[in-house]
Motif scaffolding. Structure first.
Motif, PDB file in Angstrom:
ATOM      1  N   ILE A   1       0.427   0.803  -2.478  1.00 24.23           N
ATOM      2  CA  ILE A   1       0.732   0.745  -1.042  1.00 24.23           C
ATOM      3  C   ILE A   1       0.069   1.913  -0.317  1.00 24.23           C
ATOM      4  CG2 ILE A   1       2.582   0.942   0.667  1.00 24.23           C
ATOM      5  CD1 ILE A   1       4.410  -0.508  -1.338  1.00 24.23           C
ATOM      6  N   ALA A   2       0.243   3.108  -0.845  1.00 20.58           N
ATOM      7  CA  ALA A   2      -0.327   4.302  -0.205  1.00 20.58           C
ATOM      8  C   ALA A   2      -1.847   4.284  -0.263  1.00 20.58           C
ATOM      9  CB  ALA A   2       0.215   5.559  -0.881  1.00 20.58           C
TER      10      ALA A   2
ATOM     11  N   ILE B   1      -4.208  15.924  -9.902  1.00 16.36           N
ATOM     12  CA  ILE B   1      -3.850  15.552  -8.531  1.00 16.36           C
ATOM     13  C   ILE B   1      -4.932  16.079  -7.599  1.00 16.36           C
ATOM     14  CG2 ILE B   1      -2.133  15.689  -6.695  1.00 16.36           C
ATOM     15  CD1 ILE B   1      -0.026  16.275  -8.799  1.00 16.36           C
ATOM     16  N   GLY B   2      -5.387  15.238  -6.694  1.00 15.22           N
ATOM     17  CA  GLY B   2      -6.422  15.654  -5.761  1.00 15.22           C
ATOM     18  C   GLY B   2      -6.261  15.007  -4.407  1.00 15.22           C
ATOM     19  N   VAL B   3      -7.166  15.326  -3.519  1.00 12.16           N
ATOM     20  CA  VAL B   3      -7.124  14.826  -2.141  1.00 12.16           C
ATOM     21  C   VAL B   3      -8.389  14.018  -1.871  1.00 12.16           C
ATOM     22  CG1 VAL B   3      -6.956  15.453   0.301  1.00 12.16           C
ATOM     23  CG2 VAL B   3      -5.779  16.844  -1.441  1.00 12.16           C
ATOM     24  N   LEU B   4      -8.212  12.837  -1.261  1.00 12.87           N
ATOM     25  CA  LEU B   4      -9.331  11.960  -0.945  1.00 12.87           C
ATOM     26  C   LEU B   4      -9.232  11.470   0.492  1.00 12.87           C
ATOM     27  CD1 LEU B   4      -7.979  10.960  -3.954  1.00 12.87           C
ATOM     28  CD2 LEU B   4     -10.301  10.077  -4.119  1.00 12.87           C
ATOM     29  N   ALA B   5     -10.379  11.143   1.067  1.00 18.60           N
ATOM     30  CA  ALA B   5     -10.461  10.575   2.405  1.00 18.60           C
ATOM     31  C   ALA B   5     -10.998   9.151   2.302  1.00 18.60           C
ATOM     32  CB  ALA B   5     -11.384  11.430   3.282  1.00 18.60           C
ATOM     33  N   PRO B   6     -10.839   8.351   3.348  1.00 18.86           N
ATOM     34  CA  PRO B   6     -11.439   7.010   3.322  1.00 18.86           C
ATOM     35  C   PRO B   6     -12.954   7.085   3.162  1.00 18.86           C
ATOM     36  CG  PRO B   6      -9.837   7.195   5.098  1.00 18.86           C
ATOM     37  CD  PRO B   6     -10.053   8.578   4.564  1.00 18.86           C
TER      38      PRO B   6
ATOM     39  N   VAL C   1      -4.543   4.186   2.992  1.00 20.04           N
ATOM     40  CA  VAL C   1      -5.578   5.171   3.306  1.00 20.04           C
ATOM     41  C   VAL C   1      -6.963   4.543   3.251  1.00 20.04           C
ATOM     42  CG1 VAL C   1      -6.626   7.362   2.604  1.00 20.04           C
ATOM     43  CG2 VAL C   1      -4.135   7.098   2.545  1.00 20.04           C
ATOM     44  N   ALA C   2      -7.176   3.635   2.307  1.00 20.46           N
ATOM     45  CA  ALA C   2      -8.487   2.977   2.189  1.00 20.46           C
ATOM     46  C   ALA C   2      -8.853   2.240   3.470  1.00 20.46           C
ATOM     47  CB  ALA C   2      -8.484   2.017   1.008  1.00 20.46           C
TER      48      ALA C   2
END
Length: 331
Positions: free
Chosen positions: A81-82, A260-265, A86-87
């Motif tokens: 869902i999350a 654990i990391g951070v991603l953008a579209p 974001v995608a």
């Protein structure tokens, strides 16, 4: 002044006036990024490691970026869902995903029709932490004080013992299934929607054990309600050095941790990715986080976007092999 000179002067003045708006616009800086709040979307409910990371990191990011950082918990469906949210979000750098190994490497191996692709639909910003899992048991239900004693109980009554996870395909699920496969034991899986549900179930006796990150259970280990029997990392945790690794407790070669990391579209501009990366890496190096995160069982990392992308690419086939080896299925 001659009439000709006067005409030239008037023409020059008029030309300058007509060009002024263009000159002014050109001289103005591009819109500053960010100029509104940043949203960190977390695929779990409050309390889990990604949520703890997002909240502590968000506080420092707000200072570095000079904008509020909002934590948006979207649990359920094993992070799908999350991730899908974001995608499909605008690729303007204002909506970011805090994802772990389960969302980026395990889900693609489990779901034939996963509605997102970790490499196609996201632009990595930075790896943030890696986290080992502690195998903990409910002390009021399980008398075992060592991993070998726990395995003896499991082998004596196959299928009687139960373990919890944060959902099908979550790192907790995968870690335990690999553990079961290598130990040759039958322990029943009970999935929950995040550690906010699974840890209370463990404390309440609805399940007997689980592999879980330290932040979610540290206080209950200290109080004696839970007992840590082993840790999933290759080396012992510096926070609880008395807890042996799974490998040294009888399963040589066993080692699994969650990143654990951070991603953008996908499609977010390089300039904004670079700015976000710099802010995240800067925040991860802050004395405040350096002091807090070891006590939370996380090792702060930080990386370039390219290094994080390479790790994601390498993890996918690795976990594909793991899932195939243990015959893991969504139940």
């Amino acid at each position: 002044m001659t009439r000709q000179h006067g005409f030239i002067r008037m023409f020059a003045s008029a030309l300058a006036a007509s060009l002024l708006p263009f000159i002014t616009v050109h001289a103005q800086p591009a819109t500053t990024f960010p100029d509104k709040p940043i949203r960190l979307v977390v695929p779990y409910g409050p309390g889990g490691s990604p949520d703890v990371l997002a909240r502590l990191l968000g506080q420092n990011l707000a200072i570095a970026l000079k904008q509020p950082v909002v934590i948006d918990n979207k649990p359920g469906a094993n992070g799908i869902i999350a991730a899908q949210f974001v995608a499909k979000a605008p690729n303007d750098g204002y909506t970011l995903l805090v994802a772990d190994t389960g969302h980026l490497a395990v889900n693609p191996a489990l779901y034939a029709n996963l509605p997102y692709d970790p490499e196609r639909d996201f632009t990595p910003v930075s790896l943030a932490t890696w986290t080992p899992f502690f195998l903990v048991v409910n002390t009021s239900k399980i008398s075992a004080t060592t991993l070998q004693q726990l395995l003896a109980l499991a082998k004596a009554e196959p299928g009687k013992l139960t373990y919890g996870s944060s959902g099908n395909g979550s790192p907790h699920h995968v870690t335990t299934e690999v553990f079961k496969s290598e130990a040759g034991v039958n322990i029943q899986h009970i999935p929950f929607k995040g550690v906010a549900e699974s840890v209370p179930a463990l404390l309440g006796g609805q399940i007997d054990m689980m592999f879980v990150a330290l932040p979610s259970v540290a206080a209950n280990i200290q109080s004696g309600k839970l007992r840590a029997l082993a840790v999933s990392s290759e080396q012992r945790s510096s926070l609880m050095p008395s807890v042996p690794t799974v490998a040294e407790s009888g399963l040589p070669g066993f080692a699994l941790v969650s990143n654990i990391g951070v991603l953008a579209p996908a499609g977010t501009s390089r300039e904004r990715i670079a700015l976000l990366n710099a802010a995240i890496v800067q925040s991860l190096k802050s004395p405040e986080l350096a002091q807090k995160f070891p006590s939370l069982g996380m090792e702060l990392v930080g990386s370039t976007p390219a290094d994080y992308a390479a790790m994601i690419k390498a993890d996918k086939p690795r976990f594909q092999r793991i899932v195939q080896k243990i015959g893991m299925k969504i139940d």
